[in-house]
Scaffold this active site. Structure first.
Site, PDB file in Angstrom:
ATOM      1  N   GLY A 112     -33.296  63.742 -96.795  1.00  0.00           N
ATOM      2  CA  GLY A 112     -34.292  64.354 -97.416  1.00  0.00           C
ATOM      3  C   GLY A 112     -33.980  65.749 -98.279  1.00  0.00           C
ATOM      4  N   GLU A 160     -33.045  57.587 -88.883  1.00  0.00           N
ATOM      5  CA  GLU A 160     -33.036  58.956 -88.332  1.00  0.00           C
ATOM      6  C   GLU A 160     -33.673  58.761 -86.915  1.00  0.00           C
ATOM      7  OE1 GLU A 160     -34.671  60.971 -92.505  1.00  0.00           O
ATOM      8  OE2 GLU A 160     -36.349  60.131 -90.917  1.00  0.00           O
TER       9      GLU A 160
HETATM   10  O1  LIG Z   1     -38.278  61.798 -92.903  1.00  0.00           O
HETATM   11  C1  LIG Z   1     -37.449  61.857 -93.948  1.00  0.00           C
HETATM   12  C2  LIG Z   1     -36.766  61.083 -94.754  1.00  0.00           C
HETATM   13  O2  LIG Z   1     -37.057  59.528 -94.125  1.00  0.00           O
HETATM   14  C3  LIG Z   1     -37.399  63.285 -94.398  1.00  0.00           C
HETATM   15  O3  LIG Z   1     -36.784  64.173 -93.436  1.00  0.00           O
HETATM   16  C4  LIG Z   1     -38.970  63.583 -94.695  1.00  0.00           C
HETATM   17  O4  LIG Z   1     -39.321  62.859 -95.774  1.00  0.00           O
HETATM   18  C5  LIG Z   1     -38.817  65.127 -95.298  1.00  0.00           C
HETATM   19  O5  LIG Z   1     -38.374  65.297 -96.542  1.00  0.00           O
HETATM   20  P1  LIG Z   1     -38.073  66.692 -97.540  1.00  0.00           P
HETATM   21  O6  LIG Z   1     -37.254  67.421 -96.627  1.00  0.00           O
HETATM   22  O7  LIG Z   1     -37.618  66.180 -98.710  1.00  0.00           O
HETATM   23  O8  LIG Z   1     -39.516  67.203 -97.581  1.00  0.00           O
END
Ligand SMILES: O=C(CO)[C@H](O)[C@H](O)COP(=O)(O)O
Length: 263
Positions: free
Chosen positions: A50, A127
Site C-alpha cells: 500500500g 500480509e
Molecule cells: O491492506 C493493505 C493492502 O492490502 C494496505 O495496507 C491498506 O489498504 C492501506 O493502504 P494505504 O497505506 O495505501 O492506505
C-alpha cells in the site's frame, strides 16, 4: 454565473489537493517514526503493501544507506517485492527466514483494540501470512484510519479472498446468515473482477454489524468453503502509529491488551 462556477471548481481542486498533501505527510510521519522505533541491525523485516508501506521502505532505504544497517526483507505482495528490489534492500523469503522479527504494514481502519481491516489494496492474504509469522506487527496509517469501532470511517467493507468458482455461493451464504452485502470487487483499469496475487477474487462485505465480536466473525467466515482469508486482523497488531494533521504521531497499543507490550 459561469465564472463563479469555474472559481468554485478551482477552489474545490485546491482544497482536495491540500487534503491529499496533508494525508501524504501524515502517512510519512507515521511510517518514518515506526521504522526508526522498530527497525534495527540484523533484523528480518516484513514489508507491508500500500501507499504508506512505500514510505516505510523509503525510510528503511535511507537508514540502510546512512547507518549501514544489515536487514533482510520479506514482502507481503508483488508490490512489496518490487519495492524491495527497486530500493536495493536485501530480499528474503519464508523458506529461508520463517521467523520474522517485525512487520510494518498499513491498514484501512484500526479499532480501539487494534483489530484492523486490511486489504484495500487486495494483498491481505500474504500480509496475514507474514504478520502471523512475525514476532511483532506494527501498523502505520494516517489519522483517517484511527477509529474506535470498525466501519466508523472505512465504508468500503471487509475484504474476503475467495476462490473464483465459489464467489457467488460465498456471497449468498454471508448475506443470508450474517447480513449486509458482499460485493465482488471489480477492476478499475480492467474489465471484470480484480484478481489477487494468489489468482483469486475479492468480495467486499459491507454493512456489517459494527458491534460484532470480530474474533467470532473471523472464525465464522473462515468456515465457508472457498473463502480463503479475511481482511480482519484480530489480535495481531501490537502497536499502531497514526500520523496526525497537526504534524504529531499518535502511538496506540490495544485497549484490551492483557500484557504490557515492549513496543
Ligand atoms: O491492506 C493493505 C493492502 O492490502 C494496505 O495496507 C491498506 O489498504 C492501506 O493502504 P494505504 O497505506 O495505501 O492506505
Amino acid at each position: 454565473m459561469v465564472n463563479n462556477l469555474v472559481h468554485l471548481y478551482r477552489q474545490f481542486g485546491v482544497t482536495c489537493r491540500s487534503i491529499m498533501a496533508g494525508l501524504q505527510e501524515a502517512k510519512k510521519l507515521a511510517a518514518y517514526k515506526a521504522v526508526d522505533d522498530h527497525v534495527q541491525d540484523n533484523l528480518i523485516v516484513g514489508v507491508g503493501s500500500g501507499s504508506t508501506a512505500v514510505l516505510a521502505v523509503e525510510r528503511m532505504m535511507e537508514r540502510v544507506r546512512n547507518e549501514h544497517l544489515n536487514i533482510k526483507c520479506i514482502p507481503t505482495s508483488f508490490q512489496a517485492r518490487q519495492l524491495i528490489i527497486q530500493s536495493q534492500l536485501p530480499l528474503t523469503n519464508l523458506e529461508i527466514n520463517p521467523e520474522i522479527d517485525v512487520t510494518i504494514d498499513g491498514a484501512d481502519e484500526v479499532d480501539e483494540n487494534l483489530t484492523c481491516i486490511k486489504g484495500g489494496g487486495a494483498c491481505f492474504l500474504q500480509e496475514k501470512i507474514v504478520a502471523y509469522n512475525s514476532k511483532k506487527l506494527v501498523i502505520i496509517a494516517d489519522y483517517t484510519k484511527d477509529s474506535v469501532k470498525l466501519g466508523q470511517q472505512w465504508k468500503k467493507g471487509i475484504p474476503l479472498e475467495v476462490d473464483p468458482m465459489a464467489y457467488y455461493t460465498v456471497k449468498t451464504k454471508i448475506e443470508k446468515t450474517m447480513g449486509g452485502e458482499a460485493e465482488l470487487r471489480i477492476g478499475k483499469m480492467k474489465a471484470g473482477p480484480v484478481i489477487t496475487d494468489g489468482g483469486n477474487f475479492i468480495l467486499d462485505w459491507k454493512d456489517f454489524n459494527p458491534e460484532s465480536n470480530w474474533e467470532e466473525v473471523n472464525m465464522e467466515l473462515l468456515k465457508i468453503p472457498g473463502l480463503f482469508e479475511t481482511g480482519l486482523f484480530v489480535d495481531m497488531a501490537v502497536v499502531a502509529y497514526f500520523g496526525m494533521s497537526d504534524g504529531t504521531v499518535k502511538v496506540r497499543t490495544p485497549k484490551n491488551a492483557k500484557d504490557s507490550c515492549d513496543c
